[in-house]
Structure formats: structure tokens, C-alpha cells
Design a protein around this motif. Structure first.
Motif, PDB file in Angstrom:
ATOM      1  N   VAL A   1      -7.982   0.254  22.601  1.00 20.61           N
ATOM      2  CA  VAL A   1      -8.646  -0.941  22.069  1.00 20.61           C
ATOM      3  C   VAL A   1     -10.005  -0.515  21.744  1.00 20.61           C
ATOM      4  CG1 VAL A   1     -10.057  -2.917  22.517  1.00 20.61           C
ATOM      5  CG2 VAL A   1      -8.014  -2.557  23.757  1.00 20.61           C
TER       6      VAL A   1
ATOM      7  N   LEU B   1     -13.996  -0.914  20.392  1.00 17.06           N
ATOM      8  CA  LEU B   1     -14.914  -1.658  20.597  1.00 17.06           C
ATOM      9  C   LEU B   1     -15.873  -1.348  19.444  1.00 17.06           C
ATOM     10  CD1 LEU B   1     -15.566  -1.425  24.298  1.00 17.06           C
ATOM     11  CD2 LEU B   1     -14.020  -3.118  23.164  1.00 17.06           C
TER      12      LEU B   1
ATOM     13  N   ASP C   1      -5.757  -2.685  19.424  1.00 20.09           N
ATOM     14  CA  ASP C   1      -6.536  -4.017  19.196  1.00 20.09           C
ATOM     15  C   ASP C   1      -7.872  -3.272  18.779  1.00 20.09           C
ATOM     16  OD1 ASP C   1      -7.326  -6.533  19.036  1.00 20.09           O
ATOM     17  OD2 ASP C   1      -7.040  -6.901  21.229  1.00 20.09           O
ATOM     18  N   TYR C   2      -8.625  -4.408  18.135  1.00 23.06           N
ATOM     19  CA  TYR C   2     -10.190  -4.122  17.585  1.00 23.06           C
ATOM     20  C   TYR C   2     -10.946  -5.187  17.914  1.00 23.06           C
ATOM     21  CZ  TYR C   2     -13.007  -2.245  13.807  1.00 23.06           C
ATOM     22  OH  TYR C   2     -14.112  -1.781  13.083  1.00 23.06           O
ATOM     23  N   LEU C   3     -11.905  -4.869  18.741  1.00 27.12           N
ATOM     24  CA  LEU C   3     -12.782  -6.132  19.275  1.00 27.12           C
ATOM     25  C   LEU C   3     -14.420  -6.031  18.935  1.00 27.12           C
ATOM     26  CD1 LEU C   3     -12.472  -8.316  21.225  1.00 27.12           C
ATOM     27  CD2 LEU C   3     -13.143  -7.004  23.020  1.00 27.12           C
TER      28      LEU C   3
ATOM     29  N   PHE D   1     -19.040  -9.376  21.910  1.00 24.81           N
ATOM     30  CA  PHE D   1     -17.917  -9.835  22.455  1.00 24.81           C
ATOM     31  C   PHE D   1     -18.013 -10.496  23.933  1.00 24.81           C
ATOM     32  CE2 PHE D   1     -17.416  -5.291  23.397  1.00 24.81           C
ATOM     33  CZ  PHE D   1     -17.339  -5.311  24.633  1.00 24.81           C
TER      34      PHE D   1
ATOM     35  N   VAL E   1     -12.953 -12.330  26.881  1.00 28.54           N
ATOM     36  CA  VAL E   1     -12.218 -12.186  25.962  1.00 28.54           C
ATOM     37  C   VAL E   1     -11.678 -10.507  26.003  1.00 28.54           C
ATOM     38  CG1 VAL E   1     -11.971 -11.799  23.537  1.00 28.54           C
ATOM     39  CG2 VAL E   1     -13.065 -13.846  24.191  1.00 28.54           C
ATOM     40  N   LEU E   2     -12.480  -9.832  26.621  1.00 25.62           N
ATOM     41  CA  LEU E   2     -12.121  -8.248  26.635  1.00 25.62           C
ATOM     42  C   LEU E   2     -11.188  -8.431  27.907  1.00 25.62           C
ATOM     43  CD1 LEU E   2     -12.466  -5.421  26.621  1.00 25.62           C
ATOM     44  CD2 LEU E   2     -14.519  -5.516  27.860  1.00 25.62           C
TER      45      LEU E   2
ATOM     46  N   ARG F   1      -7.745  -9.496  26.523  1.00 30.98           N
ATOM     47  CA  ARG F   1      -7.052  -8.415  25.750  1.00 30.98           C
ATOM     48  C   ARG F   1      -6.569  -7.506  26.524  1.00 30.98           C
ATOM     49  NH1 ARG F   1      -9.730  -8.485  20.306  1.00 30.98           N
ATOM     50  NH2 ARG F   1      -9.777 -10.851  19.807  1.00 30.98           N
TER      51      ARG F   1
END
Length: 125
Positions: free
Chosen positions: A79, A81, A100-102, A106, A110-111, A114
Motif C-alpha cells: 500500500v 501512502l 492500493d494507494y491511500l 487518511f 480506513v487504513l 484496507r
């Protein structure tokens, strides 16, 4: 307990993310540079990587690409960040091999969601 390797050079964000992940039951190792990620993998491959895109010495995109080239980490969930939210930034992140791309800032919840989803999808959750 799933093991997460967090690479974040902002000490405050590093501490916050580590705290929230540990509260959720994860074992967290945190580092501050891209090369530190690759060195940490030598001691053992975590179940998931969280990489800041703008790491010093080696970007999160470069680290992600290196993880994808290595046999031991080729299929590990990653992921990214980042505060870089343009479509071209997101496309570059996903092209580097990220799962994934957060976007920062954030929600810690949610983190965690995911992370749990990726671990489940990759058989580690």
C-alpha cells in the motif's frame, strides 16, 4: 498476528500509524528510508508493506518496483501512502506494482480496513 513493515519518514505520522496498527493487533516494524525497507526484508518478509511515496534516498515507487522484482516479495501486498493525489501520481503508483494507494490525510480506520482486506485477499488475514 500479521506483520507489517511501515516506511514513513515523517516521525509523527510514523508514530501514529504504528500506534493505530498495533492497537488493531498487528506487529509493526517501522523504517524511515527506502533502502531501510530492503534491508529489513533481509531479516524476514512481512505480510504487508506500507510505503510513503516520498521516502528519502529511494522513493516508495522505486521500493515497490524492487519488491516486485524480488522472488521473496513479488506477491506481497503493498500500500502506498502519499499526499500526491493527481491521476498521474496514482497511475504511477499502481504501475510500480502497488496493490492500493491511500491519500494523506487518511482515516486510521480506513487504513485498518484496507490492510485487513489486502491481507484477506492475499491469504494472510
Amino acid at each position: 498476528m500479521a506483520r507489517i513493515l511501515l516506511a514513513e519518514d515523517d516521525p509523527d505520522l510514523n508514530d501514529l500509524v504504528t500506534f493505530k496498527l498495533e492497537q488493531a493487533g498487528f506487529e509493526v516494524t517501522s523504517v524511515a528510508t527506502g533502502p531501510d525497507v530492503l534491508h529489513a526484508v533481509e531479516a524476514g518478509v512481512p505480510d504487508l508493506f506500507l510505503l510513503d511515496v516520498t521516502l528519502p534516498e529511494m522513493t516508495g515507487l522505486e521500493v515497490c518496483a524492487a519488491l516486485r522484482r524480488a522472488e521473496a516479495t513479488r506477491d506481497s501486498p503493498v500500500v502506498l501512502l502519499t499526499g500526491l493525489g493527481r491521476q498521474t501520481d496514482i497511475a504511477a503508483g499502481l504501475s510500480s506494482g502497488a496493490d492500493d494507494y491511500l491519500l494523506k490525510p487518511f482515516s486510521p480506520n480506513v487504513l485498518i480496513e484496507r490492510v485487513n482486506q489486502l491481507l484477506t485477499d492475499h491469504g494472510g488475514g
